[in-house]
Design a protein around this motif. Structure first.
Motif, PDB file in Angstrom:
ATOM      1  N   GLU A   1       0.641  -1.258  -0.048  1.00 28.73           N
ATOM      2  CA  GLU A   1       0.066   0.043   0.130  1.00 28.73           C
ATOM      3  C   GLU A   1       0.750   1.228  -0.058  1.00 28.73           C
ATOM      4  N   GLU A   2       1.840   1.135   0.722  1.00 28.32           N
ATOM      5  CA  GLU A   2       2.626   2.464   1.027  1.00 28.32           C
ATOM      6  C   GLU A   2       3.781   2.675   0.016  1.00 28.32           C
ATOM      7  N   THR A   3       4.211   1.729  -0.547  1.00 31.21           N
ATOM      8  CA  THR A   3       5.442   1.793  -1.464  1.00 31.21           C
ATOM      9  C   THR A   3       5.093   1.209  -2.937  1.00 31.21           C
ATOM     10  N   GLY A   4       4.247   0.182  -3.240  1.00 27.92           N
ATOM     11  CA  GLY A   4       4.066  -0.243  -4.358  1.00 27.92           C
ATOM     12  C   GLY A   4       4.944  -1.260  -5.144  1.00 27.92           C
ATOM     13  N   ARG A   5       5.632  -1.941  -4.133  1.00 25.07           N
ATOM     14  CA  ARG A   5       6.917  -2.684  -4.350  1.00 25.07           C
ATOM     15  C   ARG A   5       6.706  -3.945  -4.075  1.00 25.07           C
ATOM     16  N   ARG A   6       6.884  -4.863  -4.853  1.00 24.92           N
ATOM     17  CA  ARG A   6       6.915  -6.299  -4.557  1.00 24.92           C
ATOM     18  C   ARG A   6       8.308  -6.479  -3.678  1.00 24.92           C
ATOM     19  N   ILE A   7       8.170  -7.304  -2.618  1.00 24.13           N
ATOM     20  CA  ILE A   7       9.422  -7.534  -1.913  1.00 24.13           C
ATOM     21  C   ILE A   7       9.539  -9.042  -1.909  1.00 24.13           C
ATOM     22  N   GLY A   8      10.787  -9.346  -1.477  1.00 16.75           N
ATOM     23  CA  GLY A   8      11.359 -10.614  -1.496  1.00 16.75           C
ATOM     24  C   GLY A   8      11.192 -11.448   0.153  1.00 16.75           C
ATOM     25  N   GLU A   9      11.802 -12.326   0.388  1.00 19.44           N
ATOM     26  CA  GLU A   9      11.765 -12.680   1.457  1.00 19.44           C
ATOM     27  C   GLU A   9      11.736 -12.017   2.949  1.00 19.44           C
ATOM     28  N   VAL A  10      10.964 -12.113   3.708  1.00 16.48           N
ATOM     29  CA  VAL A  10      11.021 -11.259   4.890  1.00 16.48           C
ATOM     30  C   VAL A  10      11.569 -11.541   6.153  1.00 16.48           C
ATOM     31  N   GLU A  11      12.554 -10.833   6.733  1.00 15.15           N
ATOM     32  CA  GLU A  11      13.401 -11.428   7.725  1.00 15.15           C
ATOM     33  C   GLU A  11      12.907 -10.642   9.027  1.00 15.15           C
ATOM     34  N   HIS A  12      12.537 -11.544  10.104  1.00 12.45           N
ATOM     35  CA  HIS A  12      12.084 -10.700  11.356  1.00 12.45           C
ATOM     36  C   HIS A  12      13.563 -10.365  12.441  1.00 12.45           C
ATOM     37  N   VAL A  13      13.262  -9.212  12.591  1.00 13.40           N
ATOM     38  CA  VAL A  13      14.438  -8.486  13.474  1.00 13.40           C
ATOM     39  C   VAL A  13      14.397  -8.399  14.904  1.00 13.40           C
ATOM     40  N   PHE A  14      13.054  -7.901  15.300  1.00  9.00           N
ATOM     41  CA  PHE A  14      13.074  -7.872  16.736  1.00  9.00           C
ATOM     42  C   PHE A  14      11.580  -7.379  16.927  1.00  9.00           C
ATOM     43  N   ASP A  15      11.075  -7.445  18.035  1.00 11.60           N
ATOM     44  CA  ASP A  15       9.743  -6.921  18.623  1.00 11.60           C
ATOM     45  C   ASP A  15      10.074  -5.935  19.792  1.00 11.60           C
ATOM     46  N   VAL A  16       9.455  -4.795  19.750  1.00  9.48           N
ATOM     47  CA  VAL A  16       9.922  -3.540  20.927  1.00  9.48           C
ATOM     48  C   VAL A  16       8.498  -2.849  21.241  1.00  9.48           C
ATOM     49  N   TYR A  17       8.408  -2.682  22.416  1.00  3.63           N
ATOM     50  CA  TYR A  17       7.501  -1.724  23.153  1.00  3.63           C
ATOM     51  C   TYR A  17       7.980  -0.448  22.770  1.00  3.63           C
ATOM     52  N   MET A  18       7.342   0.361  22.112  1.00  3.53           N
ATOM     53  CA  MET A  18       8.007   1.651  21.756  1.00  3.53           C
ATOM     54  C   MET A  18       7.788   2.798  22.781  1.00  3.53           C
TER      55      MET A  18
END
Length: 222
Positions: free
Chosen positions: A127-144
């Motif tokens: 929706e925001e970039t209109g790009r097709r992306i490859g494999e997604v890598e999980h980095v970390f989860d954070v309470y902001m």
């Protein structure tokens, strides 16, 4: 009768005052009461609880929490060209709190809205970039902002296709009032924009620094 508790709110939710009442994971915390203060798109609650301090004494505390549900964010990168794909959009809260024009440069992000974190971030990237992306890598989860906001943000990174962002290219959902500019930046330039203050969004800074320290651009820092 309270909207969101006994009476459905505009999103047809009830029982919002029950959230957090049954927590038992911390024996030093006893939840006594939860009140719904506001429930428009997000929910503001006031929780009353007893807390046992390190010296053993108990005190009665009240805290307000802002619940907008969890979200996900994604750093799009192209290692061959040493570029990242970011967005720029207007953020009213930043504008009213001192940002010169409220136009923040950010990684793609959005709420989960019932999807898994990976499903949500693939949706938001499209929706925001209109790009097709490859494999997604999980980095970390954070309470902001754990002092007042319940949101946990799931961080990801992924390569994007070797296409150049067009100057003035905009994306987003018109029915949600989104007007999102797509920015393709050399990775060293993006890092420099942290130092200059041009990038002031926390999630974006965290992902860019991760990319430099142990991510796809570990070998390209200057």
């Amino acid at each position: 009768m309270t909207t969101g508790a006994d009476v459905p709110d505009r999103r047809r939710r009830t029982g919002l005052d029950q959230h957090g009442r049954d927590l038992t994971g911390n024996p030093r915390v006893r939840i006594l009461d939860v009140q719904v203060l506001s429930c428009d798109w997000s929910v503001v609650r006031k929780t009353t609880f007893d807390y046992r301090h390190g010296d053993g004494h108990w005190s009665r505390e009240q805290r307000e929490t802002y619940d907008r549900s969890d979200g996900a964010t994604l750093l799009l990168h192209n290692v061959r060209r040493s570029t990242v794909l970011l967005t720029r959009q207007f953020r009213l809260p930043a504008y009213v709190n001192g940002h010169p024009d409220g136009m923040l440069i950010e990684t793609a992000a959005g709420l989960l809205e019932g999807d898994t974190a990976e499903e949500a971030i693939r949706r938001e990237a499209a929706e925001e970039t209109g790009r097709r992306i490859g494999e997604v890598e999980h980095v970390f989860d954070v309470y902001m902002s754990p002092g007042s906001v319940t949101e946990r943000l799931h961080f990801f990174a992924a390569p994007y296709e070797d296409t150049t962002a067009q100057e003035g290219e905009t994306r987003g959902l018109a029915d949600e009032g989104e007007d999102i500019e797509v920015l393709e930046l050399p990775f060293p330039a993006a890092l420099a924009m942290i130092r200059s203050g041009e990038i002031a969004d926390a999630k974006t800074i965290m992902l860019l620094q991760w990319a430099a320290l142990e991510g796809p651009f570990e070998h390209v820092r200057n």
